[in-house]
Design an enzyme around this catalytic site. Structure first.
Site, PDB file in Angstrom:
ATOM      1  N   TRP A 136      41.457  -5.668 -13.756  1.00 50.54           N
ATOM      2  CA  TRP A 136      41.425  -4.731 -12.628  1.00 50.54           C
ATOM      3  C   TRP A 136      41.517  -5.438 -11.287  1.00 50.54           C
ATOM      4  CZ3 TRP A 136      43.050  -0.168 -13.497  1.00 50.54           C
ATOM      5  CH2 TRP A 136      42.855   0.399 -14.751  1.00 50.54           C
ATOM      6  N   ASP A 202      35.104  -3.463  -6.073  1.00 47.90           N
ATOM      7  CA  ASP A 202      35.432  -2.385  -7.004  1.00 47.90           C
ATOM      8  C   ASP A 202      34.250  -2.309  -7.983  1.00 47.90           C
ATOM      9  OD1 ASP A 202      36.320  -0.793  -9.051  1.00 47.90           O
ATOM     10  OD2 ASP A 202      38.199  -1.875  -9.400  1.00 47.90           O
ATOM     11  N   LYS A 226      32.945   6.887 -15.273  1.00 46.15           N
ATOM     12  CA  LYS A 226      32.286   6.019 -16.258  1.00 46.15           C
ATOM     13  C   LYS A 226      30.776   6.219 -16.237  1.00 46.15           C
ATOM     14  CE  LYS A 226      36.120   3.085 -15.356  1.00 46.15           C
ATOM     15  NZ  LYS A 226      36.862   3.094 -16.608  1.00 46.15           N
TER      16      LYS A 226
HETATM   17  N1  PMP Z   1      38.824  -0.508 -11.501  1.00 47.12           N
HETATM   18  C1  PMP Z   1      38.124  -0.621 -12.635  1.00 47.12           C
HETATM   19  C2  PMP Z   1      37.070  -1.690 -12.734  1.00 47.12           C
HETATM   20  C3  PMP Z   1      38.356   0.242 -13.700  1.00 47.12           C
HETATM   21  O1  PMP Z   1      37.660   0.128 -14.838  1.00 47.12           O
HETATM   22  C4  PMP Z   1      39.325   1.251 -13.563  1.00 47.12           C
HETATM   23  C5  PMP Z   1      39.603   2.272 -14.651  1.00 47.12           C
HETATM   24  N2  PMP Z   1      39.361   1.915 -15.913  1.00 47.12           N
HETATM   25  C6  PMP Z   1      40.051   1.312 -12.373  1.00 47.12           C
HETATM   26  C7  PMP Z   1      39.764   0.434 -11.358  1.00 47.12           C
HETATM   27  C8  PMP Z   1      41.115   2.348 -12.176  1.00 47.12           C
HETATM   28  O2  PMP Z   1      40.486   3.562 -12.051  1.00 47.12           O
HETATM   29  P1  PMP Z   1      41.258   4.945 -12.008  1.00 47.12           P
HETATM   30  O3  PMP Z   1      41.742   5.200 -13.384  1.00 47.12           O
HETATM   31  O4  PMP Z   1      40.210   5.891 -11.546  1.00 47.12           O
HETATM   32  O5  PMP Z   1      42.376   4.797 -11.034  1.00 47.12           O
END
Ligand code: PMP
Length: 392
Positions: A136, A202, A226
């Site tokens: 991510w 994040d 989550k």
């Molecule tokens: N950052 C992290 C740490 C994630 O786990 C996720 C989704 N799994 C995201 C960003 C992206 O999130 P979204 O699907 O809400 O765009």
């Protein structure tokens, strides 16, 4: 589950359109007994607390005597206004958010933040630093490169966090971006990295799982799906001095100032998700706040990591013990990888579901967010022990 015959009242002709034929008898399932619930180890959307779901169910058709569902009411009405204000107030209490920070309820997922951040906090030629410790933060870095001079200050091996004194931070960086918990690799920072530039995190997959000193950050953002609610809502907690600096070309919807000036209601917000998160915040406060929540999360994670380390090498956690995530626990069966599929299948038969590792890394992953009860983790650990004994 009990299926009952329910007489559906025929819907009257409505402005000349017959919506349902009169005197239709339909078989509708009504939940009279305990509904089926599985232990869902999905990385997200993930489990929600049972009492929150029940409260939402009770409110679904008639929210507090309004005669409307939250899904049906105007976001500008007094009813929803009380919902969003309470959700914000409770989140402020939970995270002890200082007054010089705005809480924004946004859409577009955490992924939209990857471009919103550079568009708001840096000009085209500005240098910004990215710390990459997994998938991510790598995505955030790749997006950042499109908008400014993004420097890869640190590149981890997806299993650990390199020592901060090895990071190649830029003297003039507008911000340092990192991911506090890498959902796919299960790598979690145990404290905020100490950097000079504005720190951006994040926290999508460990938001509200433990106390955080918000004052160390310029911006914290997280998708809700989550730890704190359903999909559709992204929460940003941003220090006020960082608002109002978007590039002129920034799309209106991507400008933090627009959302801050309009109390997250420049356009229609994700009302249902905000309402659900509000219920979760209330619940987390009733548990004793984030210190208490962290203790429970530590206990749950210890059950799994101890099972892995006590398995005589049958299971392996690829992550450096110093940064193992309390939320996402990846593990493999290193000597017999073919057994991983069997493990996932057999676990499923016991209602232990969604244990497959992310498609990019394979193996297994148990995501044990706030709403996963200790019993679910214990049941998984018992199954792991049994499976290992049978296949060792
Ligand atoms: N950052 C992290 C740490 C994630 O786990 C996720 C989704 N799994 C995201 C960003 C992206 O999130 P979204 O699907 O809400 O765009």
């Amino acid at each position: 589950m009990l299926a009952q015959q329910v007489q559906i009242k025929p819907i009257q002709r409505n402005a000349g359109v017959r919506m349902i034929a009169p005197t239709v008898r339909k078989s509708v399932k009504v939940c009279a007994a305990q509904p089926k619930r599985v232990y869902n180890f999905s990385a997200g959307p993930a489990m929600l607390p049972m009492d929150v779901l029940q409260k939402a169910q009770a409110d679904l058709i008639d929210w507090q005597g309004s005669g409307m569902s939250i899904m049906e009411m105007s976001h500008r009405g007094k009813e929803f206004d009380s919902v969003i204000k309470r959700a914000e107030a409770d989140l402020r209490k939970l995270l002890n958010i200082p007054l010089n920070y705005k809480v924004l309820f946004l859409q577009g997922g955490a992924s939209t933040q990857f471009s919103m951040i550079p568009l708001n906090l840096a000009k085209e030629g500005d240098v910004v630093d990215y710390v990459v410790t997994g998938s991510w933060s790598k995505k955030a870095f790749d997006e950042g490169k499109k908008f400014c001079k993004a420097n890869l200050a640190c590149k981890g091996n997806n299993k650990s966090v390199p020592a901060i004194d090895s990071w190649k931070l830029s003297a003039d960086a507008k911000y340092v971006h990192y991911c506090d918990n890498e959902t796919i690799q299960g790598v979690e920072f145990k404290s905020a990295p100490n950097v000079k530039a504005t720190l951006i995190a994040d926290m999508s997959s460990n938001f509200c799982s433990k106390p955080v000193d918000v004052s160390k950050y310029g911006l914290i953002y997280a998708g809700a799906q989550k730890n704190v609610g359903p999909a559709g809502l992204t929460i940003a907690i941003i220090r006020e001095d960082l608002i109002g600096k978007a590039r002129p070309s920034t799309p209106t919807m991507l400008d933090y100032k627009i959302h801050a000036d309009n109390d997250s209601m420049y356009n229609t917000p994700p009302c249902w998700s905000i309402y659900m998160c509000g219920l979760v915040f209330e619940k987390l406060l009733s548990l004793g706040g984030l210190e208490a929540v962290q203790k429970i999360n530590e206990e749950k994670a210890a059950v799994l990591y101890n099972t892995i380390s006590g398995s005589n090498g049958f299971y392996n956690s690829p992550v450096d013990p110093a940064v193992r995530s309390l939320m996402n626990v990846p593990f493999t069966i290193p000597s017999k990888p073919d057994l991983e599929k069997v493990f996932i299948k057999e676990a499923g038969k016991l209602d232990l579901i969604q244990l497959k590792g992310h498609r990019s890394v394979g193996g297994m992953r148990a995501s044990i967010y706030n709403a996963m009860p200790l019993e679910g983790v214990q049941k998984l650990a018992a199954f792991m022990k049994e499976f290992a004994a049978k296949n060792q």
